[in-house]
Design a protein around this motif. Sequence first.
Motif, PDB file in Angstrom:
ATOM      1  N   VAL A  52       0.827  -1.196   0.000  1.00  0.00           N
ATOM      2  CA  VAL A  52       0.000   0.000   0.000  1.00  0.00           C
ATOM      3  C   VAL A  52       0.862   1.247   0.000  1.00  0.00           C
ATOM      4  O   VAL A  52       2.075   1.204   0.237  1.00  0.00           O
ATOM      5  CB  VAL A  52      -0.936   0.024   1.234  1.00  0.00           C
ATOM      6  CG1 VAL A  52      -1.902  -1.144   1.184  1.00  0.00           C
ATOM      7  CG2 VAL A  52      -0.128   0.014   2.527  1.00  0.00           C
ATOM      8  N   ASN A  53       0.206   2.377  -0.242  1.00  0.00           N
ATOM      9  CA  ASN A  53       0.868   3.668  -0.189  1.00  0.00           C
ATOM     10  C   ASN A  53       1.495   3.863   1.198  1.00  0.00           C
ATOM     11  O   ASN A  53       0.876   3.569   2.208  1.00  0.00           O
ATOM     12  CB  ASN A  53      -0.163   4.767  -0.457  1.00  0.00           C
ATOM     13  CG  ASN A  53       0.473   6.125  -0.616  1.00  0.00           C
ATOM     14  OD1 ASN A  53       1.076   6.648   0.300  1.00  0.00           O
ATOM     15  ND2 ASN A  53       0.323   6.700  -1.801  1.00  0.00           N
ATOM     16  N   PRO A  54       2.736   4.340   1.255  1.00  0.00           N
ATOM     17  CA  PRO A  54       3.406   4.517   2.556  1.00  0.00           C
ATOM     18  C   PRO A  54       2.588   5.335   3.557  1.00  0.00           C
ATOM     19  O   PRO A  54       2.655   5.085   4.753  1.00  0.00           O
ATOM     20  CB  PRO A  54       4.711   5.227   2.188  1.00  0.00           C
ATOM     21  CG  PRO A  54       4.972   4.820   0.781  1.00  0.00           C
ATOM     22  CD  PRO A  54       3.632   4.697   0.120  1.00  0.00           C
ATOM     23  N   SER A  55       1.840   6.318   3.061  1.00  0.00           N
ATOM     24  CA  SER A  55       1.060   7.167   3.968  1.00  0.00           C
ATOM     25  C   SER A  55      -0.084   6.412   4.636  1.00  0.00           C
ATOM     26  O   SER A  55      -0.670   6.901   5.608  1.00  0.00           O
ATOM     27  CB  SER A  55       0.502   8.367   3.201  1.00  0.00           C
ATOM     28  OG  SER A  55      -0.447   7.943   2.218  1.00  0.00           O
ATOM     29  N   LEU A  56      -0.406   5.222   4.107  1.00  0.00           N
ATOM     30  CA  LEU A  56      -1.525   4.439   4.643  1.00  0.00           C
ATOM     31  C   LEU A  56      -1.066   3.189   5.384  1.00  0.00           C
ATOM     32  O   LEU A  56      -1.893   2.470   5.943  1.00  0.00           O
ATOM     33  CB  LEU A  56      -2.469   4.031   3.507  1.00  0.00           C
ATOM     34  CG  LEU A  56      -3.076   5.162   2.686  1.00  0.00           C
ATOM     35  CD1 LEU A  56      -3.818   4.599   1.472  1.00  0.00           C
ATOM     36  CD2 LEU A  56      -4.013   6.007   3.532  1.00  0.00           C
ATOM     37  N   SER A  57       0.240   2.925   5.390  1.00  0.00           N
ATOM     38  CA  SER A  57       0.746   1.666   5.932  1.00  0.00           C
ATOM     39  C   SER A  57       0.474   1.515   7.426  1.00  0.00           C
ATOM     40  O   SER A  57       0.070   0.446   7.889  1.00  0.00           O
ATOM     41  CB  SER A  57       2.249   1.552   5.658  1.00  0.00           C
ATOM     42  OG  SER A  57       2.962   2.608   6.284  1.00  0.00           O
ATOM     43  N   MET A  58       0.693   2.566   8.199  1.00  0.00           N
ATOM     44  CA  MET A  58       0.473   2.475   9.649  1.00  0.00           C
ATOM     45  C   MET A  58      -1.002   2.250   9.965  1.00  0.00           C
ATOM     46  O   MET A  58      -1.338   1.498  10.885  1.00  0.00           O
ATOM     47  CB  MET A  58       0.982   3.752  10.336  1.00  0.00           C
ATOM     48  CG  MET A  58       2.487   3.917  10.289  1.00  0.00           C
ATOM     49  SD  MET A  58       3.069   5.386  11.174  1.00  0.00           S
ATOM     50  CE  MET A  58       2.551   4.994  12.845  1.00  0.00           C
ATOM     51  N   THR A  59      -1.864   2.886   9.178  1.00  0.00           N
ATOM     52  CA  THR A  59      -3.304   2.710   9.393  1.00  0.00           C
ATOM     53  C   THR A  59      -3.720   1.282   9.078  1.00  0.00           C
ATOM     54  O   THR A  59      -4.478   0.658   9.841  1.00  0.00           O
ATOM     55  CB  THR A  59      -4.102   3.694   8.515  1.00  0.00           C
ATOM     56  OG1 THR A  59      -3.733   5.020   8.844  1.00  0.00           O
ATOM     57  CG2 THR A  59      -5.601   3.518   8.739  1.00  0.00           C
ATOM     58  N   LEU A  60      -3.234   0.726   7.962  1.00  0.00           N
ATOM     59  CA  LEU A  60      -3.573  -0.653   7.612  1.00  0.00           C
ATOM     60  C   LEU A  60      -3.037  -1.616   8.665  1.00  0.00           C
ATOM     61  O   LEU A  60      -3.728  -2.579   9.040  1.00  0.00           O
ATOM     62  CB  LEU A  60      -3.003  -1.006   6.237  1.00  0.00           C
ATOM     63  CG  LEU A  60      -3.276  -2.446   5.768  1.00  0.00           C
ATOM     64  CD1 LEU A  60      -4.769  -2.738   5.747  1.00  0.00           C
ATOM     65  CD2 LEU A  60      -2.666  -2.689   4.395  1.00  0.00           C
ATOM     66  N   GLN A  61      -1.830  -1.386   9.144  1.00  0.00           N
ATOM     67  CA  GLN A  61      -1.275  -2.252  10.179  1.00  0.00           C
ATOM     68  C   GLN A  61      -2.123  -2.215  11.443  1.00  0.00           C
ATOM     69  O   GLN A  61      -2.374  -3.257  12.076  1.00  0.00           O
ATOM     70  CB  GLN A  61       0.167  -1.835  10.503  1.00  0.00           C
ATOM     71  CG  GLN A  61       0.884  -2.778  11.464  1.00  0.00           C
ATOM     72  CD  GLN A  61       1.062  -4.160  10.869  1.00  0.00           C
ATOM     73  OE1 GLN A  61       1.739  -4.328   9.855  1.00  0.00           O
ATOM     74  NE2 GLN A  61       0.456  -5.160  11.493  1.00  0.00           N
ATOM     75  N   ALA A  62      -2.586  -1.022  11.818  1.00  0.00           N
ATOM     76  CA  ALA A  62      -3.442  -0.899  13.003  1.00  0.00           C
ATOM     77  C   ALA A  62      -4.762  -1.637  12.803  1.00  0.00           C
ATOM     78  O   ALA A  62      -5.277  -2.274  13.732  1.00  0.00           O
ATOM     79  CB  ALA A  62      -3.705   0.574  13.305  1.00  0.00           C
ATOM     80  N   ILE A  63      -5.318  -1.562  11.585  1.00  0.00           N
ATOM     81  CA  ILE A  63      -6.561  -2.267  11.280  1.00  0.00           C
ATOM     82  C   ILE A  63      -6.353  -3.773  11.387  1.00  0.00           C
ATOM     83  O   ILE A  63      -7.165  -4.494  11.994  1.00  0.00           O
ATOM     84  CB  ILE A  63      -7.063  -1.903   9.867  1.00  0.00           C
ATOM     85  CG1 ILE A  63      -7.531  -0.447   9.826  1.00  0.00           C
ATOM     86  CG2 ILE A  63      -8.210  -2.827   9.448  1.00  0.00           C
ATOM     87  CD1 ILE A  63      -7.885   0.056   8.443  1.00  0.00           C
ATOM     88  N   ILE A  64      -5.240  -4.270  10.824  1.00  0.00           N
ATOM     89  CA  ILE A  64      -4.952  -5.705  10.873  1.00  0.00           C
ATOM     90  C   ILE A  64      -4.734  -6.155  12.317  1.00  0.00           C
ATOM     91  O   ILE A  64      -5.206  -7.223  12.730  1.00  0.00           O
ATOM     92  CB  ILE A  64      -3.723  -6.026  10.000  1.00  0.00           C
ATOM     93  CG1 ILE A  64      -4.064  -5.803   8.522  1.00  0.00           C
ATOM     94  CG2 ILE A  64      -3.245  -7.458  10.221  1.00  0.00           C
ATOM     95  CD1 ILE A  64      -2.876  -5.949   7.581  1.00  0.00           C
ATOM     96  N   ASN A  65      -4.023  -5.351  13.092  1.00  0.00           N
ATOM     97  CA  ASN A  65      -3.782  -5.696  14.501  1.00  0.00           C
ATOM     98  C   ASN A  65      -5.079  -5.820  15.285  1.00  0.00           C
ATOM     99  O   ASN A  65      -5.215  -6.670  16.165  1.00  0.00           O
ATOM    100  CB  ASN A  65      -2.881  -4.653  15.147  1.00  0.00           C
ATOM    101  CG  ASN A  65      -1.467  -4.680  14.596  1.00  0.00           C
ATOM    102  OD1 ASN A  65      -1.061  -5.651  13.952  1.00  0.00           O
ATOM    103  ND2 ASN A  65      -0.708  -3.614  14.823  1.00  0.00           N
ATOM    104  N   LYS A  66      -6.040  -4.952  14.955  1.00  0.00           N
ATOM    105  CA  LYS A  66      -7.300  -4.915  15.704  1.00  0.00           C
ATOM    106  C   LYS A  66      -8.327  -5.893  15.155  1.00  0.00           C
ATOM    107  O   LYS A  66      -9.034  -6.570  15.911  1.00  0.00           O
ATOM    108  CB  LYS A  66      -7.863  -3.487  15.651  1.00  0.00           C
ATOM    109  CG  LYS A  66      -9.196  -3.303  16.364  1.00  0.00           C
ATOM    110  CD  LYS A  66      -9.064  -3.393  17.867  1.00  0.00           C
ATOM    111  CE  LYS A  66     -10.385  -3.076  18.562  1.00  0.00           C
ATOM    112  NZ  LYS A  66     -10.279  -3.155  20.024  1.00  0.00           N
TER     113      LYS A  66
END
Length: 230
Positions: free
Chosen positions: A64-78
């Motif tokens: 994914v776009n680098p600007s969205l990576s932390m958000t996607l990781q947080a979604i996957i974690n949750k």
Amino acid sequence: MGNDHLVSPCGHEDGCSGSPIQQQSLIMDVPFLKKVYPSDDISNMGGSNCANDTKTVKVGSYFVNPSLSMTLQAIINKHGDIAKDCQLESDYMRTPVLEGICKVVQDLQNIQFSELKQHHLKSFYSAVKDAERVNLNVKWLHQRLDQLVQAVNSMNLKDSKRKSMQRVESIKKALELKKVEMEEIQSKIQELEGQLASETLEEEILNITVTNITSKYEFFEHKCLTDGLL
């Protein structure tokens, strides 16, 4: 994050997959993807060169776009892998849907509740429904949007109640002023009625007096003033 590295956006480290015809058909079937890929770009997808595409970051098995990576990781974690049951088999096609959900989450993070409007919610719902259409697990996000709609409606009702109370208070004040004016008018009416009664009584007395004087006036009008004296 430790396992993030820059790769091509095709969804595979070793190159692109999926025929251009299949990709175009999937895009035309999903409204959200039609927004992500303008019609002018769809016909050129088959000729896309992975080496020239914008670099992306790997999060789990997605790129994914680098600007969205932390958000996607947080979604996957949750919530786990929300795209594991996605009907879009191509990683290339799944990515824009995942990124769309990430953008909705980021928008929710960046907007204040007091600034949240109906058009924001409508846009968020549109993205979520498109994701649901291809079987992404976004029930958690849909539920939060439902909660926000209820909260916004509650805020709107409170605002309507506040405005209604203001109107009621304004009408009460106007009514009190009219009552004061009415009392003043009634007092003036009573005063005028008293004056009228007094003037009417005086008029009646004058009428009687004038009648008596008139008889004497008529007696001397055509006679000599010394009649009866001599």
